[in-house]
Design a protein around this motif. Structure first.
Motif, PDB file in Angstrom:
ATOM      1  N   VAL A 143      -6.288  -9.402  10.687  1.00 20.39           N
ATOM      2  CA  VAL A 143      -4.844  -9.399  10.960  1.00 20.39           C
ATOM      3  C   VAL A 143      -4.525 -10.138  12.257  1.00 20.39           C
ATOM      4  CG1 VAL A 143      -4.374  -7.316   9.635  1.00 20.39           C
ATOM      5  CG2 VAL A 143      -4.914  -7.121  12.060  1.00 20.39           C
ATOM      6  N   ASP A 144      -5.558 -10.537  12.979  1.00 16.17           N
ATOM      7  CA  ASP A 144      -5.401 -11.450  14.115  1.00 16.17           C
ATOM      8  C   ASP A 144      -4.334 -10.998  15.114  1.00 16.17           C
ATOM      9  OD1 ASP A 144      -6.000 -13.684  15.639  1.00 16.17           O
ATOM     10  OD2 ASP A 144      -4.509 -14.935  14.619  1.00 16.17           O
ATOM     11  N   LYS A 145      -4.374  -9.741  15.457  1.00 17.57           N
ATOM     12  CA  LYS A 145      -3.481  -9.205  16.496  1.00 17.57           C
ATOM     13  C   LYS A 145      -1.998  -9.402  16.155  1.00 17.57           C
ATOM     14  CE  LYS A 145      -5.604 -11.772  19.636  1.00 17.57           C
ATOM     15  NZ  LYS A 145      -5.949 -12.341  20.942  1.00 17.57           N
ATOM     16  N   SER A 146      -1.693  -9.524  14.896  1.00 15.07           N
ATOM     17  CA  SER A 146      -0.326  -9.862  14.503  1.00 15.07           C
ATOM     18  C   SER A 146       0.257  -8.771  13.605  1.00 15.07           C
ATOM     19  CB  SER A 146      -0.322 -11.208  13.770  1.00 15.07           C
ATOM     20  OG  SER A 146       0.826 -11.345  12.986  1.00 15.07           O
ATOM     21  N   GLN A 147       1.364  -8.183  14.059  1.00 14.54           N
ATOM     22  CA  GLN A 147       2.024  -7.185  13.207  1.00 14.54           C
ATOM     23  C   GLN A 147       2.585  -7.824  11.945  1.00 14.54           C
ATOM     24  OE1 GLN A 147       4.415  -4.085  15.002  1.00 14.54           O
ATOM     25  NE2 GLN A 147       3.662  -4.615  17.033  1.00 14.54           N
ATOM     26  N   GLU A 148       2.951  -9.091  12.047  1.00 15.94           N
ATOM     27  CA  GLU A 148       3.467  -9.798  10.870  1.00 15.94           C
ATOM     28  C   GLU A 148       2.361  -9.936   9.818  1.00 15.94           C
ATOM     29  OE1 GLU A 148       5.031 -13.637  11.763  1.00 15.94           O
ATOM     30  OE2 GLU A 148       5.417 -14.104   9.664  1.00 15.94           O
ATOM     31  N   ARG A 149       1.167 -10.290  10.283  1.00 18.53           N
ATOM     32  CA  ARG A 149       0.049 -10.392   9.330  1.00 18.53           C
ATOM     33  C   ARG A 149      -0.305  -9.007   8.777  1.00 18.53           C
ATOM     34  NH1 ARG A 149      -2.955 -14.600   8.323  1.00 18.53           N
ATOM     35  NH2 ARG A 149      -4.833 -13.351   8.002  1.00 18.53           N
ATOM     36  N   PHE A 150      -0.219  -8.001   9.615  1.00 19.64           N
ATOM     37  CA  PHE A 150      -0.449  -6.642   9.152  1.00 19.64           C
ATOM     38  C   PHE A 150       0.533  -6.323   8.022  1.00 19.64           C
ATOM     39  CE2 PHE A 150       0.535  -2.186   8.974  1.00 19.64           C
ATOM     40  CZ  PHE A 150      -0.661  -1.525   9.167  1.00 19.64           C
ATOM     41  N   ASP A 151       1.805  -6.641   8.260  1.00 16.54           N
ATOM     42  CA  ASP A 151       2.828  -6.342   7.257  1.00 16.54           C
ATOM     43  C   ASP A 151       2.568  -7.091   5.946  1.00 16.54           C
ATOM     44  OD1 ASP A 151       4.062  -4.619   8.974  1.00 16.54           O
ATOM     45  OD2 ASP A 151       5.531  -6.079   9.699  1.00 16.54           O
ATOM     46  N   ASN A 152       2.080  -8.304   6.060  1.00 14.30           N
ATOM     47  CA  ASN A 152       1.812  -9.083   4.851  1.00 14.30           C
ATOM     48  C   ASN A 152       0.575  -8.585   4.110  1.00 14.30           C
ATOM     49  OD1 ASN A 152       3.983 -10.787   5.214  1.00 14.30           O
ATOM     50  ND2 ASN A 152       2.814 -12.286   6.394  1.00 14.30           N
ATOM     51  N   LEU A 153      -0.457  -8.239   4.877  1.00 15.26           N
ATOM     52  CA  LEU A 153      -1.739  -7.940   4.242  1.00 15.26           C
ATOM     53  C   LEU A 153      -1.946  -6.456   3.951  1.00 15.26           C
ATOM     54  CD1 LEU A 153      -3.985 -10.334   6.371  1.00 15.26           C
ATOM     55  CD2 LEU A 153      -3.664 -10.478   3.898  1.00 15.26           C
ATOM     56  N   LEU A 154      -1.619  -5.623   4.905  1.00  8.93           N
ATOM     57  CA  LEU A 154      -1.982  -4.215   4.777  1.00  8.93           C
ATOM     58  C   LEU A 154      -0.818  -3.306   4.402  1.00  8.93           C
ATOM     59  CD1 LEU A 154      -4.454  -3.861   7.800  1.00  8.93           C
ATOM     60  CD2 LEU A 154      -4.942  -4.451   5.429  1.00  8.93           C
ATOM     61  N   ALA A 155       0.372  -3.676   4.817  1.00 11.82           N
ATOM     62  CA  ALA A 155       1.502  -2.780   4.568  1.00 11.82           C
ATOM     63  C   ALA A 155       1.732  -2.483   3.086  1.00 11.82           C
ATOM     64  CB  ALA A 155       2.767  -3.338   5.211  1.00 11.82           C
ATOM     65  N   PRO A 156       1.550  -3.462   2.178  1.00 14.87           N
ATOM     66  CA  PRO A 156       1.857  -3.163   0.775  1.00 14.87           C
ATOM     67  C   PRO A 156       1.076  -1.985   0.201  1.00 14.87           C
ATOM     68  CG  PRO A 156       1.668  -5.525   1.075  1.00 14.87           C
ATOM     69  CD  PRO A 156       1.230  -4.892   2.359  1.00 14.87           C
ATOM     70  N   LEU A 157      -0.115  -1.718   0.738  1.00  8.59           N
ATOM     71  CA  LEU A 157      -0.893  -0.595   0.203  1.00  8.59           C
ATOM     72  C   LEU A 157      -0.924   0.598   1.144  1.00  8.59           C
ATOM     73  CD1 LEU A 157      -4.031  -2.213  -1.482  1.00  8.59           C
ATOM     74  CD2 LEU A 157      -2.085  -1.136  -2.577  1.00  8.59           C
ATOM     75  N   SER A 158      -0.167   0.507   2.238  1.00 10.95           N
ATOM     76  CA  SER A 158      -0.235   1.573   3.234  1.00 10.95           C
ATOM     77  C   SER A 158       0.185   2.920   2.679  1.00 10.95           C
ATOM     78  CB  SER A 158       0.657   1.231   4.427  1.00 10.95           C
ATOM     79  OG  SER A 158       0.099   0.163   5.132  1.00 10.95           O
ATOM     80  N   GLY A 159       1.057   2.917   1.709  1.00 12.58           N
ATOM     81  CA  GLY A 159       1.503   4.169   1.109  1.00 12.58           C
ATOM     82  C   GLY A 159       0.442   4.829   0.256  1.00 12.58           C
ATOM     83  N   GLN A 160      -0.512   4.053  -0.216  1.00 13.23           N
ATOM     84  CA  GLN A 160      -1.603   4.593  -1.037  1.00 13.23           C
ATOM     85  C   GLN A 160      -2.939   4.103  -0.471  1.00 13.23           C
ATOM     86  OE1 GLN A 160       0.103   2.583  -4.531  1.00 13.23           O
ATOM     87  NE2 GLN A 160      -0.083   4.557  -5.558  1.00 13.23           N
ATOM     88  N   PRO A 161      -3.300   4.560   0.709  1.00 17.28           N
ATOM     89  CA  PRO A 161      -4.498   4.001   1.352  1.00 17.28           C
ATOM     90  C   PRO A 161      -5.774   4.212   0.552  1.00 17.28           C
ATOM     91  CG  PRO A 161      -3.662   5.908   2.571  1.00 17.28           C
ATOM     92  CD  PRO A 161      -2.634   5.553   1.552  1.00 17.28           C
ATOM     93  N   GLN A 162      -5.762   5.211  -0.344  1.00 16.67           N
ATOM     94  CA  GLN A 162      -6.964   5.413  -1.160  1.00 16.67           C
ATOM     95  C   GLN A 162      -7.193   4.252  -2.127  1.00 16.67           C
ATOM     96  OE1 GLN A 162      -4.135   7.002  -1.499  1.00 16.67           O
ATOM     97  NE2 GLN A 162      -3.592   7.155  -3.662  1.00 16.67           N
ATOM     98  N   ASN A 163      -6.175   3.424  -2.323  1.00 15.04           N
ATOM     99  CA  ASN A 163      -6.322   2.306  -3.264  1.00 15.04           C
ATOM    100  C   ASN A 163      -6.791   1.013  -2.608  1.00 15.04           C
ATOM    101  OD1 ASN A 163      -5.646   3.988  -5.283  1.00 15.04           O
ATOM    102  ND2 ASN A 163      -3.628   3.117  -5.706  1.00 15.04           N
ATOM    103  N   PHE A 164      -7.035   1.038  -1.314  1.00  9.28           N
ATOM    104  CA  PHE A 164      -7.726  -0.092  -0.704  1.00  9.28           C
ATOM    105  C   PHE A 164      -9.188  -0.076  -1.184  1.00  9.28           C
ATOM    106  CE2 PHE A 164      -4.457   0.237   2.725  1.00  9.28           C
ATOM    107  CZ  PHE A 164      -4.101  -1.104   2.801  1.00  9.28           C
ATOM    108  N   VAL A 165      -9.756  -1.225  -1.380  1.00 14.94           N
ATOM    109  CA  VAL A 165     -11.142  -1.310  -1.860  1.00 14.94           C
ATOM    110  C   VAL A 165     -12.141  -1.077  -0.719  1.00 14.94           C
ATOM    111  CG1 VAL A 165     -12.853  -2.917  -2.791  1.00 14.94           C
ATOM    112  CG2 VAL A 165     -10.564  -2.794  -3.805  1.00 14.94           C
ATOM    113  N   GLN A 166     -11.923  -1.777   0.372  1.00 16.70           N
ATOM    114  CA  GLN A 166     -12.937  -1.822   1.418  1.00 16.70           C
ATOM    115  C   GLN A 166     -13.273  -0.461   2.036  1.00 16.70           C
ATOM    116  OE1 GLN A 166     -14.850  -4.238   2.170  1.00 16.70           O
ATOM    117  NE2 GLN A 166     -15.651  -3.829   4.224  1.00 16.70           N
ATOM    118  N   PRO A 167     -12.295   0.440   2.256  1.00 17.75           N
ATOM    119  CA  PRO A 167     -12.659   1.712   2.886  1.00 17.75           C
ATOM    120  C   PRO A 167     -13.736   2.484   2.137  1.00 17.75           C
ATOM    121  CG  PRO A 167     -10.290   1.436   2.925  1.00 17.75           C
ATOM    122  CD  PRO A 167     -10.832   0.332   2.072  1.00 17.75           C
ATOM    123  N   TRP A 168     -13.743   2.364   0.799  1.00 14.35           N
ATOM    124  CA  TRP A 168     -14.774   3.063   0.037  1.00 14.35           C
ATOM    125  C   TRP A 168     -16.152   2.481   0.342  1.00 14.35           C
ATOM    126  CZ3 TRP A 168     -13.372   7.490  -1.807  1.00 14.35           C
ATOM    127  CH2 TRP A 168     -12.034   7.700  -2.151  1.00 14.35           C
TER     128      TRP A 168
END
Lengths: 506, 266
Positions: free
Chosen positions: B146-171
């Motif tokens: 996310v390169d220290k960027s909240q904008e990149r966070f919003d683009n990459l991570l925010a869409p799944l933030s409501g269902q964090p169990q559905n991210f692949v990598q944490p598993w």
């Protein structure tokens, strides 16, 4: 009769022309005797010399043409920066402050215009930073082209030429475009145009005040940069200016280092990262080919920073502790580093091209696969030896770590005659025999493949364990631990081929 | 080495003063007291880069309850905020981690971290900005930069933030970190087997690539996917378009290649 009349007329004209143009007298004097008139045979030598219009005779038409040549034309420059090609007399008669520049002069000579300053920016642009060892590094200024003394180059004190970067397929946006103009004056609505590489053009208007022509607003390129990674060692824009809106004159050429990246760069944006990755991936756009091309740059173990200095792995040292550079910024600045710096540099090159999924991988001895050593508090191997080493008979009483070994840092007590000794190789970056006694090693993983940039080795593919095994086969010579409970001397055991004795943490 | 020790002392003192515990001896058994003894956090979850004397202290710190951890995250002391991020990262609290995005812009304060060095028996500590540290933590847990960027966070991570169990990598991270604990691994794999199918195939395939599943295990799990999901995968349909890792075309291609190798015959 006709010939007599012609000759008489010619002599009259000759006399008047010669009086006005002393330097043309010889030519006209010679022409007189050759004028035979239309339909009359002419001397071949006369024809060769004076048949200016090529109609097979020497007559009054030829005389007029020659006379015009004697009264030459040239550039007539007016105060309002317009220009016409006129005779000197016509120029003086035209008014408007017309200054005649001499026979054969051109309008381009009326005004000297030189591009003086440009700022690159706009959507898709990235500010590049100077290489420095410890970020945050300073950015290059925003006025990337500055020819302060307007001599046509950026080599003098006060001049500079800073690099610029854009994501592929972007428009190039210029602002602060400024020209130096001589003679100074005042003009508005001056037309400006620039021709860049690959068909990019810039157009705008500006106002002249004194000797400075400032172009208004921003100039957005017509056309976009290529839709691929591309390195322009010299992104030349040939500039032209028209004060009258019609007649464009040379405005000089600006030349800028320009990097086109695959997508918006991530990370610290040091210039060497752009320099290495953009040159390597020139002409490519898809992710995997870009990754492959960047890797190829490392795989040949010949990597250079932006200043053309070759980057090395533990240059000049065999003890890892003597190299205290651990990161990509330190590597490109000091030109040598440990493996952590090389892994970081490969990642930074990927990041600079907008590739966001590479990870930093640690390789260490797999303690569960290695026996305990013979120290007073037995533990597994403390580290490994990277090829090449020679093994000449057991030298310790520790069967798990039987080869006696003196480390290059003096960390362990020394044996008088060690049986495991360093040999040339495995070659690393710009180093045929780098340090090779380590607690751990650092590599890079992207898209489920592993790359070891310190040695230019890889990619290692398959599952993580398969890739780990491939890496280990190519790199590992053995593992070390304490050989005695009574002293701190070290012993080494050889790597066992096809048995995985190291692990990757990612 | 002397400089290293001096820097350790200086940092210890700073942290101790910040916590107001300088007046009494710290109790390493108490996570709150252990916080005062932390001199560096591992940057890449690479504990062997931390001085062995520090490792038990860091382990104790990780036991800090959420309320106290959150107090650290809100501290005015940058080092304590950094330790708070470390604790959240080690506790694998995805919701907690995802709530820290505002710290991506903290480029002013720093946390001491253990530098990746190759040499034997030496440990090097340097300051790292909180923004850099959190970027590294997000990369570890979610696989993208996310390169220290909240904008990149919003683009990459925010869409799944409501269902964090559905991210692949944490598993994958959970499996990797639990590798030495068979019981824990079994529990995690049980949870993975219960994931929605469009997430499960990716976790299992990536897990096989990372040698966290055997080929037999992975084949069995992929073979158990419903026919429609298998058909969609074979047709190249883009499942999980919001998964940050799979937004990389080359990563997706690599994952599909592994899936293809594992694909079970009907």
């Amino acid at each position: 009769m006709r010939r007599t009349l012609g000759l008489a007329l010619a002599m009259v004209l000759l006399a008047s022309a010669a009086a006005a143009h002393a330097d043309g007298r010889d030519v006209l004097e010679e022409l007189g005797p050759c004028m035979a008139g239309a339909g009359l045979p002419a001397d071949p030598e006369c024809l060769a010399a004076f048949d200016v219009d090529g109609d097979g005779d020497v007559d009054l038409h030829d005389f007029a043409a020659l006379q015009a040549g004697v009264d030459p034309v040239g550039a007539c420059c007016f105060d309002n920066y317009s220009c016409e090609i006129l005779t000197e007399a016509a120029c003086l008669a035209a008014g408007g402050g017309g200054e005649w520049l001499g026979a054969g002069s051109e309008c381009g000579q009326c005004t000297l215009v030189r591009i003086r300053a440009i700022t690159f920016g706009g959507t898709g642009s990235t500010t590049i930073k100077h290489d420095c060892a410890y970020p945050p590094c300073s950015s290059y200024g925003t006025q990337q082209w500055l020819d302060a003394n307007h001599d046509g180059d950026v080599l003098d004190a006060g001049d500079h030429d800073y690099p610029v970067a854009y994501a592929r397929n972007s428009h190039v946006t210029l602002s602060g475009v400024q020209f130096w103009v001589s003679p100074s004056g005042t003009a508005s609505g001056v037309q400006v145009r620039g021709y860049g590489p690959d068909g990019l053009t810039f157009t705008g208007t500006g106002n002249l005040s004194g000797s400075t022509l400032n172009v208004s607003g921003t100039l957005v390129s017509e056309g976009t940069l290529p839709n691929t990674v591309k390195y322009y060692p010299s992104f030349d824009i040939v500039w032209e200016v028209a004060f009258d809106g019609v007649n464009f004159v040379d405005g000089g050429t600006s030349s800028t280092r320009l990097y086109v990246t695959r997508s918006t760069p991530l990370g610290d944006c040091l210039e060497s990262y752009f320099h290495i990755s953009t040159q390597a991936a020139d002409g490519l756009a898809d992710e995997q080919p870009v990754i492959d091309a960047i890797w190829a740059e490392f795989a040949d173990r010949e990597v250079y920073n932006v200043d053309g200095e070759r980057l090395g792995y533990y240059r000049g040292v065999l003890c890892a502790s003597y190299c205290t550079y651990y990161s990509a910024p330190e590597l490109v600045y000091y030109t040598t580093s440990q493996c952590g710096g090389w892994a970081d540099l490969l990642r930074q090159c990927f990041r600079t091209q907008g590739l966001n999924s590479s990870v930093f991988v640690t390789a260490e001895p797999l303690t569960s696969a290695l026996p305990l050593d013979c120290g007073s508090y037995p533990s597994s191997a403390a580290g490994f030896l990277v090829k090449n080493y020679t093994f000449n008979g057991w030298g310790t009483s520790c069967t798990a770590y039987p080869f006696s070994f003196n480390d290059p840092c003096g960390y362990y007590a020394a044996w008088p005659s060690p049986t495991c000794t360093d040999a040339t190789g495995l070659p690393g970056q710009d180093n045929p025999n780098p340090a090779s006694w380590f607690a751990r090693h650092f590599i890079v993983k992207i898209n489920m493949a592993y790359y070891d940039p310190s040695y230019g080795a890889g990619p290692f593919t398959g599952t993580q364990e398969q890739a780990n095994m491939q890496w280990e086969l190519g790199a590992m010579a053995g593992y070390f631990g304490r050989a005695e409970a009574s002293s701190s001397r070290a012993g080494v055991r050889k790597d066992i081929a096809q048995t995985r004795e190291t692990y990757f943490d990612q | 080495m002397i400089a290293h020790r001096l820097s350790i002392c200086g940092m210890w003192l700073g942290v101790a003063l910040a916590l107001g515990v300088a007046a009494h001896a710290a109790d390493p058994a108490d996570p709150a007291d252990a916080v005062s003894q932390v001199i560096a956090v591992p940057r890449h979850n690479q504990w062997t880069l931390v001085d062995p004397e520090q490792r038990p202290i860091l382990k104790k710190v990780v036991e800090l309850p959420a309320a106290q951890r959150d107090q650290l995250l809100r501290s005015s002391d940058a080092r304590l905020r950094g330790i708070g991020i470390f604790i959240a990262e080690q506790q694998g609290d995805l919701a907690g981690l995802l709530s820290l995005k505002d710290k991506l812009s903290d480029n002013a304060s720093t946390v001491p971290y253990a530098v990746p060095v190759a040499q034997v028996g030496e440990y090097v500590i340097r300051p790292q900005t909180l923004a850099d540290y959190l970027t590294t933590v997000y990369q570890e847990w979610f696989g993208v930069d996310v390169d220290k960027s909240q904008e990149r966070f919003d683009n990459l991570l925010a869409p799944l933030s409501g269902q964090p169990q559905n991210f692949v990598q944490p598993w994958i991270v959970r499996l990797r970190r639990a590798a030495s604990d068979e019981k824990a691994v079994a529990e995690i794999k049980k949870s993975i087997a219960a994931l929605p199918e469009d997430v499960r195939w990716a976790v299992v395939t990536l897990g096989y690539g990372d040698s966290l599943y055997s080929k037999a295990e992975a084949r069995a799990l992929l073979g158990g996917l419903s026919r429609p999901i298998q058909e969609r995968l074979r047709s190249g349909e883009e499942l999980l378009p919001n998964e940050p890792l799979l937004q990389s075309t080359s990563f997706r291609a690599a994952l599909m290649r592994v899936y293809g190798e594992l694909a079970v015959a009907d």
